[in-house]
Design an enzyme around this catalytic site. Sequence first.
Site, PDB file in Angstrom:
ATOM      1  N   LYS A   1      -9.434  -2.472   1.976  1.00  0.00           N
ATOM      2  CA  LYS A   1      -9.127  -1.276   2.756  1.00  0.00           C
ATOM      3  C   LYS A   1      -9.966  -0.091   2.289  1.00  0.00           C
ATOM      4  O   LYS A   1     -10.416   0.729   3.081  1.00  0.00           O
ATOM      5  CB  LYS A   1      -7.635  -0.949   2.665  1.00  0.00           C
ATOM      6  CG  LYS A   1      -6.756  -2.061   3.246  1.00  0.00           C
ATOM      7  CD  LYS A   1      -7.164  -2.366   4.628  1.00  0.00           C
ATOM      8  CE  LYS A   1      -6.840  -3.659   5.221  1.00  0.00           C
ATOM      9  NZ  LYS A   1      -5.728  -4.110   5.885  1.00  0.00           N
TER      10      LYS A   1
ATOM     11  N   TYR B   1      -1.468  -3.846  -6.941  1.00  0.00           N
ATOM     12  CA  TYR B   1      -1.109  -4.612  -5.745  1.00  0.00           C
ATOM     13  C   TYR B   1      -2.082  -4.445  -4.585  1.00  0.00           C
ATOM     14  O   TYR B   1      -2.382  -3.338  -4.147  1.00  0.00           O
ATOM     15  CB  TYR B   1       0.287  -4.217  -5.251  1.00  0.00           C
ATOM     16  CG  TYR B   1       0.723  -5.110  -4.117  1.00  0.00           C
ATOM     17  CD1 TYR B   1       1.271  -6.363  -4.388  1.00  0.00           C
ATOM     18  CD2 TYR B   1       0.524  -4.742  -2.802  1.00  0.00           C
ATOM     19  CE1 TYR B   1       1.617  -7.217  -3.358  1.00  0.00           C
ATOM     20  CE2 TYR B   1       0.870  -5.596  -1.763  1.00  0.00           C
ATOM     21  CZ  TYR B   1       1.417  -6.829  -2.054  1.00  0.00           C
ATOM     22  OH  TYR B   1       1.754  -7.674  -1.035  1.00  0.00           O
TER      23      TYR B   1
ATOM     24  N   ARG C   1       0.852  -1.193   0.000  1.00  0.00           N
ATOM     25  CA  ARG C   1       0.000   0.000   0.000  1.00  0.00           C
ATOM     26  C   ARG C   1       0.888   1.243   0.000  1.00  0.00           C
ATOM     27  O   ARG C   1       1.971   1.252   0.563  1.00  0.00           O
ATOM     28  CB  ARG C   1      -0.881   0.043   1.260  1.00  0.00           C
ATOM     29  CG  ARG C   1      -2.075  -0.877   1.220  1.00  0.00           C
ATOM     30  CD  ARG C   1      -2.944  -0.700   2.451  1.00  0.00           C
ATOM     31  NE  ARG C   1      -2.236  -1.087   3.646  1.00  0.00           N
ATOM     32  CZ  ARG C   1      -1.700  -0.257   4.526  1.00  0.00           C
ATOM     33  NH1 ARG C   1      -1.804   1.057   4.381  1.00  0.00           N
ATOM     34  NH2 ARG C   1      -1.058  -0.708   5.574  1.00  0.00           N
TER      35      ARG C   1
ATOM     36  N   CYS D   1       1.127  -6.907  12.009  1.00  0.00           N
ATOM     37  CA  CYS D   1       1.411  -6.970  13.446  1.00  0.00           C
ATOM     38  C   CYS D   1       0.711  -8.138  14.122  1.00  0.00           C
ATOM     39  O   CYS D   1       0.550  -8.154  15.345  1.00  0.00           O
ATOM     40  CB  CYS D   1       1.042  -5.655  14.114  1.00  0.00           C
ATOM     41  SG  CYS D   1       2.185  -4.332  13.670  1.00  0.00           S
TER      42      CYS D   1
ATOM     43  N   HIS E   1     -10.422  -2.194  11.724  1.00  0.00           N
ATOM     44  CA  HIS E   1      -9.310  -3.030  11.237  1.00  0.00           C
ATOM     45  C   HIS E   1      -9.019  -4.101  12.290  1.00  0.00           C
ATOM     46  O   HIS E   1      -8.009  -4.047  12.992  1.00  0.00           O
ATOM     47  CB  HIS E   1      -8.089  -2.125  11.015  1.00  0.00           C
ATOM     48  CG  HIS E   1      -6.961  -2.769  10.266  1.00  0.00           C
ATOM     49  ND1 HIS E   1      -5.695  -2.248  10.266  1.00  0.00           N
ATOM     50  CD2 HIS E   1      -6.905  -3.865   9.481  1.00  0.00           C
ATOM     51  CE1 HIS E   1      -4.900  -3.014   9.526  1.00  0.00           C
ATOM     52  NE2 HIS E   1      -5.617  -4.007   9.042  1.00  0.00           N
TER      53      HIS E   1
ATOM     54  N   ASP F   1      -8.968  -9.688   9.436  1.00  0.00           N
ATOM     55  CA  ASP F   1      -8.492  -8.333   9.098  1.00  0.00           C
ATOM     56  C   ASP F   1      -9.507  -7.222   9.354  1.00  0.00           C
ATOM     57  O   ASP F   1      -9.128  -6.128   9.726  1.00  0.00           O
ATOM     58  CB  ASP F   1      -8.068  -8.291   7.627  1.00  0.00           C
ATOM     59  CG  ASP F   1      -7.163  -7.118   7.291  1.00  0.00           C
ATOM     60  OD1 ASP F   1      -6.207  -6.866   8.049  1.00  0.00           O
ATOM     61  OD2 ASP F   1      -7.416  -6.432   6.280  1.00  0.00           O
TER      62      ASP F   1
ATOM     63  N   SER G   1      -1.127  -3.154  10.402  1.00  0.00           N
ATOM     64  CA  SER G   1      -0.743  -4.051   9.321  1.00  0.00           C
ATOM     65  C   SER G   1       0.541  -4.802   9.674  1.00  0.00           C
ATOM     66  O   SER G   1       1.501  -4.209  10.181  1.00  0.00           O
ATOM     67  CB  SER G   1      -0.521  -3.248   8.047  1.00  0.00           C
ATOM     68  OG  SER G   1      -1.711  -2.568   7.723  1.00  0.00           O
TER      69      SER G   1
ATOM     70  N   ARG H   1       2.342 -12.020  -0.253  1.00  0.00           N
ATOM     71  CA  ARG H   1       1.035 -12.334   0.336  1.00  0.00           C
ATOM     72  C   ARG H   1       0.432 -13.598  -0.247  1.00  0.00           C
ATOM     73  O   ARG H   1       0.746 -14.002  -1.372  1.00  0.00           O
ATOM     74  CB  ARG H   1       0.061 -11.179   0.051  1.00  0.00           C
ATOM     75  CG  ARG H   1       0.463  -9.849   0.681  1.00  0.00           C
ATOM     76  CD  ARG H   1      -0.244  -9.628   1.986  1.00  0.00           C
ATOM     77  NE  ARG H   1       0.343  -8.539   2.770  1.00  0.00           N
ATOM     78  CZ  ARG H   1      -0.188  -8.114   3.911  1.00  0.00           C
ATOM     79  NH1 ARG H   1      -1.292  -8.640   4.394  1.00  0.00           N
ATOM     80  NH2 ARG H   1       0.397  -7.161   4.590  1.00  0.00           N
TER      81      ARG H   1
HETATM   82  P1  GTP Z   1      -1.951  -7.509   7.705  1.00  0.00           P
HETATM   83  O1  GTP Z   1      -2.430  -8.592   6.815  1.00  0.00           O
HETATM   84  O2  GTP Z   1      -0.940  -6.627   7.067  1.00  0.00           O
HETATM   85  O3  GTP Z   1      -3.069  -6.704   8.291  1.00  0.00           O
HETATM   86  O4  GTP Z   1      -1.096  -8.226   8.892  1.00  0.00           O
HETATM   87  P2  GTP Z   1      -1.555  -9.010  10.206  1.00  0.00           P
HETATM   88  O5  GTP Z   1      -1.851  -8.036  11.295  1.00  0.00           O
HETATM   89  O6  GTP Z   1      -2.585 -10.009   9.877  1.00  0.00           O
HETATM   90  O7  GTP Z   1      -0.187  -9.753  10.637  1.00  0.00           O
HETATM   91  P3  GTP Z   1       0.247 -11.284  10.514  1.00  0.00           P
HETATM   92  O8  GTP Z   1      -0.511 -12.175  11.436  1.00  0.00           O
HETATM   93  O9  GTP Z   1       0.279 -11.665   9.090  1.00  0.00           O
HETATM   94  O10 GTP Z   1       1.732 -11.206  11.059  1.00  0.00           O
HETATM   95  C1  GTP Z   1       2.682 -10.332  10.514  1.00  0.00           C
HETATM   96  C2  GTP Z   1       4.083 -10.680  10.965  1.00  0.00           C
HETATM   97  O11 GTP Z   1       4.163 -10.694  12.371  1.00  0.00           O
HETATM   98  C3  GTP Z   1       4.518 -12.066  10.490  1.00  0.00           C
HETATM   99  O12 GTP Z   1       5.865 -12.004  10.060  1.00  0.00           O
HETATM  100  C4  GTP Z   1       4.398 -12.918  11.722  1.00  0.00           C
HETATM  101  O13 GTP Z   1       5.300 -13.983  11.711  1.00  0.00           O
HETATM  102  C5  GTP Z   1       4.662 -11.930  12.856  1.00  0.00           C
HETATM  103  N1  GTP Z   1       3.929 -12.302  14.078  1.00  0.00           N
HETATM  104  C6  GTP Z   1       2.610 -12.583  14.181  1.00  0.00           C
HETATM  105  N2  GTP Z   1       2.284 -12.937  15.448  1.00  0.00           N
HETATM  106  C7  GTP Z   1       3.417 -12.861  16.180  1.00  0.00           C
HETATM  107  C8  GTP Z   1       3.729 -13.109  17.557  1.00  0.00           C
HETATM  108  O14 GTP Z   1       2.882 -13.463  18.377  1.00  0.00           O
HETATM  109  N3  GTP Z   1       5.030 -12.907  17.928  1.00  0.00           N
HETATM  110  C9  GTP Z   1       5.993 -12.515  17.036  1.00  0.00           C
HETATM  111  N4  GTP Z   1       7.233 -12.345  17.490  1.00  0.00           N
HETATM  112  N5  GTP Z   1       5.733 -12.289  15.723  1.00  0.00           N
HETATM  113  C10 GTP Z   1       4.469 -12.458  15.300  1.00  0.00           C
HETATM  114  C1  SPV Z   2      -2.816  -4.316   5.518  1.00  0.00           C
HETATM  115  O1  SPV Z   2      -1.869  -3.650   5.074  1.00  0.00           O
HETATM  116  O2  SPV Z   2      -3.369  -4.060   6.612  1.00  0.00           O
HETATM  117  C2  SPV Z   2      -3.290  -5.488   4.754  1.00  0.00           C
HETATM  118  C3  SPV Z   2      -2.696  -5.739   3.440  1.00  0.00           C
HETATM  119  O3  SPV Z   2      -4.166  -6.205   5.212  1.00  0.00           O
HETATM  120  S1  SPV Z   2      -3.401  -4.745   2.204  1.00  0.00           S
HETATM  121  O4  SPV Z   2      -4.577  -5.470   1.684  1.00  0.00           O
HETATM  122  O5  SPV Z   2      -2.402  -4.599   1.143  1.00  0.00           O
HETATM  123  O6  SPV Z   2      -3.818  -3.484   2.743  1.00  0.00           O
HETATM  124 MN    MN Z   3      -4.700  -5.653   7.394  1.00  0.00          MN
END
Ligand code: GTP
Ligand code: SPV
Ligand code: MN
Length: 601
Positions: A225, A216, A86, A269, A245, A294, A267, A385
């Site tokens: 979003k 993308y 993004r 996290c 979110h 999400d 995002s 992704r």
């Molecule tokens: P978006 O799709 O961008 O909204 O991301 P998200 O909030 O769904 O995050 P996601 O669960 O995909 O995790 C993002 C990154 O954080 C990855 O590299 C994970 O491995 C890492 N991660 C997730 N949960 C944990 C955790 O509990 N501890 C640690 N150290 N890393 C984590």
């Molecule tokens: C985020 O960035 O919070 C996502 C990925 O879930 S995107 O769809 O690219 O915004």
């Molecule tokens: Mn997201």
Amino acid sequence: MKNIAPAIFSPNGIGDTKPTNQAVLDWVHEIGKLTKPENIFWCDGSERENEFLIAESLKQNVLIKLNEKKVPRSYLHRSNPNDVARVEKVTFICTPTKEEAGPTNNWSEPADTYSKLYGLLNGAMRGRTMFIVPYIMGPPDSPLTKVGFEITDSKYVVLSMRIMTRMGKIALKRLGNDPKAEWNRGVHSLLDVDPDRRFICHFPRDNTIISVGSGYGGNVLLSKKCFALRIGSYLARKQGWMAEHMLILGVESPDGRKHYVAAAFPSACGKTNFAMLIPPAHFDGWKVTTVGDDIAWMEIREGRLFAVNPENGYFGVVPGTSYKSNPNAMKSIGHDTLYTNVALTDYNDVWWEGKDGAPPKHAIDWRGNDWTPGSKEKAAHPNSRFATPMRNNLALDPHVEKGDGVPISAIIFGGRRSDTVPLVYEAFDWNHGVYLGATMASETTAAATGTVGKVRRDPMAMLPFCGYNIGDYFRHWMDIGKRLTNPPLVFNVNWFRKGENGKFLWPGFGENMRVLKWVIDRCEQTGGALKSPVGWLPSPHDLDLEELDIDHKSVADLLGIDHEEWQKELAEHKTFFDSLGGVVPEELQKQREQLVARFKE
Ligand code: GTP
Ligand code: SPV
Ligand code: MN
């Protein structure tokens, strides 16, 4: 302009399901006259249509077919290397006044912006196919569900929208023939994927989105979003509900008591990981199920918040996903998945940093170049992704299709903070919870272009997604609170606190069950806590840490409130509120003063 998306020609019976709603037809006609496509393809969401689009995408190298034995019915797409996340600096909220967009959004004047975008779109689809993608957001029978149409010249977008939304005839049926019915208009063109001509513009008053110059993710899957959050939050405030979110998960105890929890993390996290959590062996009989990973749309009924997941699939971060960190995700993305920007092995399998097992001796990286374990570059882009249908998830909650949504017992905020913020604590009440959300911060990630690792305030994880003035958004949260007779408890978590050695103190992932268990205990009024200046804080024995390999000092460090760090934090809350230039509600200013005062007690 170079034609990067040549037209395709479909046989009879494919691409000809025209809607009957005159407002939709008029709009498509208008955009067609402007963009001048070679032909129009009306999507119906059928299996046959999908097969045809995949075949055409393979011919045009939009997709690469993966090894049918290793990842059945799955494909790899590579986006332009200049277009991998993004882009917040070219994302605009176009309201009549700058004040309506507020201090945290890029604003641009609607009439000027339409004319600029129409200029860019003029003839933009020459030689291309214009796809019309009808979709709904939300379970088919939910009062919260909304209809959207996305016009696009990208096959990748069509194929992704089919995974991410309930797409096709279902939307035509839901919309019906009323020309005045509410629906979202989304226009997307790749143009020539030039960062200098990339704009993602939202017109909340017109329920319209125009996105150009990107191919993308969150820039172009306009359901996500753009509609479900930016336009969604604007509509939610007007209509008295919430668009957030947030992941939504269910947690069931061995004796069958079930709670639902919604959690807002910025995002990349940890939302997808938390939503798919598998409890460690010690929590025998506990079950966590996924409603959404999400986005949550929530409304008030009987004085409680009920949530639905408007989406139909997961667009998740690939790197770091493994059988160790997230077995549910691994199984989900083992078939029927569309990958973007991961590496391709010599066996046509996918690979990424953090995947189980040894890296391949040779692969093609996300840019399409040769890669070996000795290469300096990453094989998969950090923001690579997967798009996978939610029905692939073995932990899918049985109520995910329930139109009424699920009742929310707790809301959790969380960010990526190396220091200061404890593993978990609980707000004293709703308004204090709103304060926790309003002042949360996180280190920036690869999900958006720009610096990675810089701490920034990201209220409710909505900084890039709130479609109107953030002050009014805070006020909306407090107004919702006034209408709740049975409000969820509000928590803050931080999986990412680091020790002196620079390593994460908390094991995270499945072990987050231990924190979730305390959250549930608090909801059931059985969990212990100590009053601290920042909120209710568990002492080490309030958390179930049995059979966890962690030392006392790490636990103390995770739960500790360092007064020096917090003095800095409090100053940053003030700086942040001041930077918003007077839009912060009085009540939140008061919350801040009370927090400062509690530190002096
Ligand atoms: P978006 O799709 O961008 O909204 O991301 P998200 O909030 O769904 O995050 P996601 O669960 O995909 O995790 C993002 C990154 O954080 C990855 O590299 C994970 O491995 C890492 N991660 C997730 N949960 C944990 C955790 O509990 N501890 C640690 N150290 N890393 C984590
Ligand atoms: C985020 O960035 O919070 C996502 C990925 O879930 S995107 O769809 O690219 O915004
Ligand atoms: Mn997201």
